[in-house]
Design an enzyme around this catalytic site. Structure first.
Site, PDB file in Angstrom:
ATOM      1  N   TYR A  79      11.175  22.545  11.562  1.00  0.00           N
ATOM      2  CA  TYR A  79       9.962  21.741  11.402  1.00  0.00           C
ATOM      3  C   TYR A  79       8.906  22.108  12.448  1.00  0.00           C
ATOM      4  O   TYR A  79       8.324  21.234  13.085  1.00  0.00           O
ATOM      5  CB  TYR A  79      10.279  20.252  11.522  1.00  0.00           C
ATOM      6  CG  TYR A  79      11.049  19.640  10.372  1.00  0.00           C
ATOM      7  CD1 TYR A  79      11.371  20.356   9.225  1.00  0.00           C
ATOM      8  CD2 TYR A  79      11.439  18.300  10.434  1.00  0.00           C
ATOM      9  CE1 TYR A  79      12.073  19.773   8.185  1.00  0.00           C
ATOM     10  CE2 TYR A  79      12.154  17.709   9.389  1.00  0.00           C
ATOM     11  CZ  TYR A  79      12.466  18.447   8.279  1.00  0.00           C
ATOM     12  OH  TYR A  79      13.166  17.860   7.246  1.00  0.00           O
TER      13      TYR A  79
ATOM     14  N   LEU B 214      10.495   6.808  -1.732  1.00  0.00           N
ATOM     15  CA  LEU B 214       9.237   6.407  -2.378  1.00  0.00           C
ATOM     16  C   LEU B 214       8.630   7.575  -3.155  1.00  0.00           C
ATOM     17  O   LEU B 214       7.473   7.527  -3.550  1.00  0.00           O
ATOM     18  CB  LEU B 214       8.225   5.902  -1.338  1.00  0.00           C
ATOM     19  CG  LEU B 214       8.599   4.623  -0.601  1.00  0.00           C
ATOM     20  CD1 LEU B 214       7.533   4.262   0.427  1.00  0.00           C
ATOM     21  CD2 LEU B 214       8.796   3.467  -1.580  1.00  0.00           C
TER      22      LEU B 214
END
Length: 312
Positions: free
Chosen positions: A51, A188
């Site tokens: 990342y 989500l």
């Protein structure tokens, strides 16, 4: 020593700190957001060695704080040597400014490659005290069964939402049998399961958001946008009844699923959204609402393939 029980119900996902994939955020701004999470009792942060600057930023901003950092060791290409594995872990220790890593989650991209020697090496790192606990992320069921032969595995990070429920078929029973707790991401669907998209007939792609290049393709694989709109209508109905938001209901449904320990939600700078995400896991949908959402989800979305089947 850290344990599964030390993990908060909400874990802050820190892929968003990778300024190669996301809009760059100044470090003082990140620090203010972290302070907001910590003030609300959320002290678990999830990152990875791939990342970008994420590990280094977290190392600086969380140094000396009472928190847990979950990182990932990601393997593409050929089988690594023991020296390469040790080097990877030492690099994460330096980046995170830690003497030991709370939880390392292995991502092994190519199931055709034999990872036995890699897990043996990680088991040795646990015995040496470099790593407290070992997990995996996006392993399919056969991979996880094999990995368990070589090292203790405490957690499995998987995509899990009302749209994507592939984990329920074979993976969850295996995890339950071995007391492996699920850490869920994408709960989500990159923000698609929120008020913002309630009446959007065709969502526009945002070039600086994971919705564009990840969750849009996930939705296509599970049946397209039309069933998402139908699901959003039901989520909205239940949200209004409970005086919650659509996102809070969607997160709450995932947290109530068997085997789920924590939900990973991407770092946000929005204080209201942080508060809503935390509050989403401090109450419970009643069992009838959980069942109603589950039944509607099953009607609307195709669930073919094992975990991380079409992403490889």
């Amino acid at each position: 020593m850290s344990s599964q029980s030390d993990l908060t119900p909400l874990i802050v996902g820190c892929w968003q700190l990778d300024d190669r994939s996301w809009k760059p955020i100044p470090e003082p701004t990140i620090e203010r957001a972290i302070d907001t999470y910590l003030a609300r009792g959320i002290n678990c942060f999830d990152t990875a060695d791939i990342y970008g600057r994420s590990e280094q930023v977290l190392g600086r901003l969380l140094k000396g704080r009472d928190c847990k950092i979950l990182t990932k060791a990601v393997f593409f290409g050929s089988v690594p040597s023991p020296n390469q594995i040790r080097s990877k872990i030492e690099n994460s220790l330096r980046n995170l400014q830690r003497d030991r890593l709370d939880l390392v989650q292995i991502h092994w991209h190519n199931p055709a490659l034999d990872f036995a020697s890699t897990f043996v090496a990680f088991n040795e790192l646990i015995e040496q005290g470099k790593i407290v606990q070992l997990g995996v992320t996006n392993f399919n069921t056969l991979m996880l069964e094999r990995a368990l032969q070589f090292a203790p595995i405490q957690t499995h990070q998987v995509q899990y939402s009302l749209i994507d429920r592939r984990v329920e078929a074979a993976m969850r029973p295996l995890c339950l049998a071995h007391n492996i707790r699920l850490l869920t991401y994408g709960s989500l669907a990159g923000g698609f399961l929120s008020q913002k998209f309630l009446e959007v007939k065709a969502p526009q792609l945002a070039p600086d958001h994971a919705r564009s290049f990840y969750y849009s393709s996930m939705i296509r694989a599970h049946g397209g946008w039309s069933p998402v709109l139908e699901l959003l209508n039901l989520l909205n109905e239940i949200a209004q009844k409970n005086q919650k938001t659509i996102a809070q209901v969607a997160l709450n449904w995932v947290k109530q699923q068997q085997g789920v320990k924590s939900i990973i939600s991407g770092l946000t700078l929005d204080r209201v959204q942080i508060q809503q995400n935390v509050e989403a896991l401090t109450w419970k949908l009643d069992s009838a609402e959980v069942q109603r959402l589950s039944a509607r989800s099953s009607e609307l979305f195709q669930q073919t393939g094992d975990i991380y089947s079409y992403e490889r």
